[in-house]
Design an enzyme around this catalytic site. Structure first.
Site, PDB file in Angstrom:
ATOM      1  N   LYS A 135       0.391  -1.224  -0.076  1.00  0.00           N
ATOM      2  CA  LYS A 135      -0.328  -0.043  -0.279  1.00  0.00           C
ATOM      3  C   LYS A 135       0.527   1.058  -0.071  1.00  0.00           C
ATOM      4  O   LYS A 135       1.884   0.964   0.134  1.00  0.00           O
ATOM      5  CB  LYS A 135      -0.794  -0.469   1.285  1.00  0.00           C
ATOM      6  CG  LYS A 135      -0.197  -0.034   2.703  1.00  0.00           C
ATOM      7  CD  LYS A 135      -1.311  -0.483   3.697  1.00  0.00           C
ATOM      8  CE  LYS A 135      -0.998  -0.151   4.891  1.00  0.00           C
ATOM      9  NZ  LYS A 135      -0.421  -1.174   5.914  1.00  0.00           N
TER      10      LYS A 135
ATOM     11  N   TYR B 221      13.709  31.031   5.328  1.00  0.00           N
ATOM     12  CA  TYR B 221      12.160  32.517   6.229  1.00  0.00           C
ATOM     13  C   TYR B 221      12.071  32.469   7.317  1.00  0.00           C
ATOM     14  O   TYR B 221      12.351  32.272   8.335  1.00  0.00           O
ATOM     15  CB  TYR B 221      11.111  32.029   5.112  1.00  0.00           C
ATOM     16  CG  TYR B 221      10.724  31.890   4.274  1.00  0.00           C
ATOM     17  CD1 TYR B 221      10.960  32.615   3.624  1.00  0.00           C
ATOM     18  CD2 TYR B 221      10.438  30.194   3.819  1.00  0.00           C
ATOM     19  CE1 TYR B 221      10.581  33.044   2.051  1.00  0.00           C
ATOM     20  CE2 TYR B 221      10.332  29.862   2.153  1.00  0.00           C
ATOM     21  CZ  TYR B 221      11.029  31.177   1.201  1.00  0.00           C
ATOM     22  OH  TYR B 221      10.484  31.368   0.426  1.00  0.00           O
TER      23      TYR B 221
HETATM   24  C1  PLP Z   1      -0.090  -2.152   6.733  1.00  0.00           C
HETATM   25  C2  PLP Z   1      -1.246  -2.857   7.294  1.00  0.00           C
HETATM   26  C3  PLP Z   1      -0.015  -4.112   7.949  1.00  0.00           C
HETATM   27  C4  PLP Z   1       1.607  -4.322   7.677  1.00  0.00           C
HETATM   28  O1  PLP Z   1       2.222  -3.782   8.796  1.00  0.00           O
HETATM   29  P1  PLP Z   1       3.724  -3.785   9.047  1.00  0.00           P
HETATM   30  O2  PLP Z   1       3.715  -3.415  10.861  1.00  0.00           O
HETATM   31  O3  PLP Z   1       3.745  -2.552   7.683  1.00  0.00           O
HETATM   32  O4  PLP Z   1       3.674  -5.472   8.440  1.00  0.00           O
HETATM   33  C5  PLP Z   1      -0.778  -5.653   7.640  1.00  0.00           C
HETATM   34  N1  PLP Z   1      -2.502  -5.701   8.262  1.00  0.00           N
HETATM   35  C6  PLP Z   1      -2.823  -4.216   8.156  1.00  0.00           C
HETATM   36  C7  PLP Z   1      -4.846  -4.809   8.169  1.00  0.00           C
HETATM   37  C8  PLP Z   1      -2.858  -3.800   7.458  1.00  0.00           C
HETATM   38  O5  PLP Z   1      -3.303  -2.011   7.254  1.00  0.00           O
END
Ligand code: PLP
Length: 370
Positions: free
Chosen positions: A36, A262
Site C-alpha cells: 500500500k 524564512y
Molecule cells: C499496513 C498493514 C499491515 C502491515 O503492517 P506492517 O507493520 O507494515 O508490517 C498489515 N495489516 C494491515 C491490516 C495493515 O493495514
C-alpha cells in the site's frame, strides 16, 4: 533530465528482507506482502513485480486505485484490498481484487454488487475486530453476518483476518495475547457456521517477530520488507530498500547575526558555512524536521538542518565538513559513511519510519536498482 532528488529503490535489499521474513515463518505459512501507499513510498509496481518473481503468495493494498495500478502493470498475484470503499465494489470485481469486508454494512453491499454481476463464490476476506477498534466486524453482528452469507452464493469467505493494535510493544504483551485468543475464538465461531475458511491471518511485521505462535496460515508483512522492524536489533539484520538523496545547490559563508531561511528561522551565532539542499516539504521532508530535528549525511559527516524547511529546499550547517557545491547529500537509507536509517531520521522529529517513507512525494524521482 536530471533530478533535484532521487529515491533509490534497491531491489536486492527487498529480496534480502523477504528471505529474512520468510525465515521467521513456518514453511507452510503463506506470506502476504503489503504494498500500500506506493510500496511504503518506494514504487509499488517494481516492488510487486520483484515479489512476484520471489513467489510471494499474496499482495495487499489499502485502496482500490492502488490495486488497479498493479493489475494494469500485469501483476497476477491475488491482491487483498484492506480498506475498500463501498463505491468501489464493482471495480474490485472487474479487476479481480479481494476485498477485506469489515462490517455488516460492507458485507451486504458487496453481496449485492456480486449478485448484480452474477458472481459465484467471489472470494472475500472477513475482518473481525479483536481490540484495535479501527476496522472489523463487531461480535454483536456475527449472527447477521452468518445469516447474510448463508442466504446467498455470490460470495464466499476465502479469508478470516484481524489486526493487532500493539504488536511492536512488549509492554502490551498481555493485550496482544488477548487479541490472539479472541481471534482464535472468532475462527471457531466462523468455521462452525460457515465451514472451513482457507486463509486465516492476523500478524503484521512486528507480530511475526514477537508473536510467531500466532501465524495461523498466513502473515502480512509491510515495513519489514522495506527494511524496518520497530526493533533496533532486528533492524541490523534488515536492509533499507529506499535511500533518499539530494544535491548541495549552493554554499553560503555566514557572519554572526546572519539569518538563514524564512522568518529568522535560524541566526548564526558564529561564522559558519550553510549548504542549501534541493529537497523541501513538497518532497515530503516536513517542517517538523527543521530546527536541527533532522540531520543529513554529506561530505563524509553529518550536517543538521537549520531554520525552517522550505517548500523546495532546506539548509544545513556544514561545520568543518569537506563539502562543495554540486555534492550529494543522503537524507536517509543505506550507503557508506554515517547515513541515518529512515527510523533514526524520523525519530529526530518524534515520528516513525512508516510516516517518513510514505510521505516522500511523487516529485522525487524513483530510481529502481535491480
Ligand atoms: C499496513 C498493514 C499491515 C502491515 O503492517 P506492517 O507493520 O507494515 O508490517 C498489515 N495489516 C494491515 C491490516 C495493515 O493495514
Amino acid at each position: 533530465m536530471s533530478s533535484h532528488a532521487v529515491l533509490e529503490i534497491q531491489l536486492s535489499s527487498l529480496t534480502h528482507n523477504y528471505h529474512f521474513i520468510k525465515s521467521k515463518l513456518h514453511t507452510q505459512t503463506k506470506l502476504l506482502a503489503v504494498v500500500k501507499a506506493n510500496g511504503y513510498g518506494s514504487e509499488s509496481v517494481s516492488v510487486a513485480k520483484k515479489l512476484e518473481e520471489l513467489d510471494i503468495d499474496y499482495l495487499a493494498v489499502a485502496y482500490v486505485v492502488e490495486g488497479v495500478k498493479l493489475r494494469a502493470a500485469g501483476i497476477k498475484t491475488p491482491i487483498l484490498v484492506l480498506h475498500p470503499q463501498l463505491g468501489d465494489f464493482k471495480d474490485i470485481i472487474h479487476q479481480c481484487l479481494e476485498p477485506s469486508i469489515y462490517s455488516l454494512r460492507s458485507l451486504e453491499a458487496f453481496i449485492k454488487t456480486a449478485q448484480d454481476l452474477n458472481c459465484e463464490a467471489y472470494p472475500i476476506h472477513l475482518k473481525t475486530n479483536t481490540g484495535l477498534n479501527r476496522l472489523g466486524i463487531t461480535e454483536r453482528d456475527f449472527p447477521s453476518v452468518f445469516s447474510s452469507l448463508k442466504a446467498q452464493k455470490a460470495v464466499s469467505p476465502k479469508g478470516l483476518m484481524s489486526h493487532l493494535a500493539a504488536s511492536d510493544d512488549l509492554l502490551e504483551r498481555e493485550f496482544t495475547e488477548r487479541q490472539i485468543k479472541t481471534f482464535s475464538n472468532h475462527i471457531q465461531l466462523f468455521e462452525a457456521e460457515l465451514g472451513p475458511i482457507p486463509l486465516k491471518h492476523l500478524l503484521n511485521t512486528s507480530g511475526i517477530l514477537n508473536f510467531p505462535q500466532a501465524q495461523f496460515n498466513m502473515a502480512r508483512s509491510g515495513i519489514g520488507l522495506y527494511g524496518y522492524s520497530n526493533n533496533p536489533d532486528i533492524d541490523k539484520q534488515l536492509k533499507p530498500v529506499a535511500t533518499l538523496k539530494a544535491n548541495v545547490s549552493q554554499i553560503h559563508e555566514l557572519q554572526v547575526g546572519d539569518w538563514v531561511g524564512y522568518n529568522k528561522g535560524f541566526v548564526a551565532n558564529k561564522p559558519m558555512r550553510i549548504g542549501t539542499i534541493s529537497l523541501g516539504h513538497a518532497d515530503g521532508i516536513s517542517r517538523q524536521y527543521g530546527q536541527g530535528k533532522g540531520v543529513v549525511s554529506v561530505g563524509g559527516g553529518l550536517a543538521p538542518i537549520v531554520g525552517n524547511v522550505c517548500m523546495d529546499m532546506l539548509m544545513v550547517e556544514l561545520g568543518d565538513l569537506q563539502v562543495q557545491e554540486g555534492d550529494m547529500a543522503v537524507i536517509f537509507g543505506e550507503g557508506a559513511g554515517q547515513i541515518a536509517s529512515a527510523e533514526d531520521f524520523a525519530s529526530g522529529a518524534k515520528t516513525i519510519s512508516y510516516e517518513l517513507l510514505t510521505a516522500i512525494s511523487a516529485r522525487v524521482q524513483r530510481q529502481i536498482i535491480e
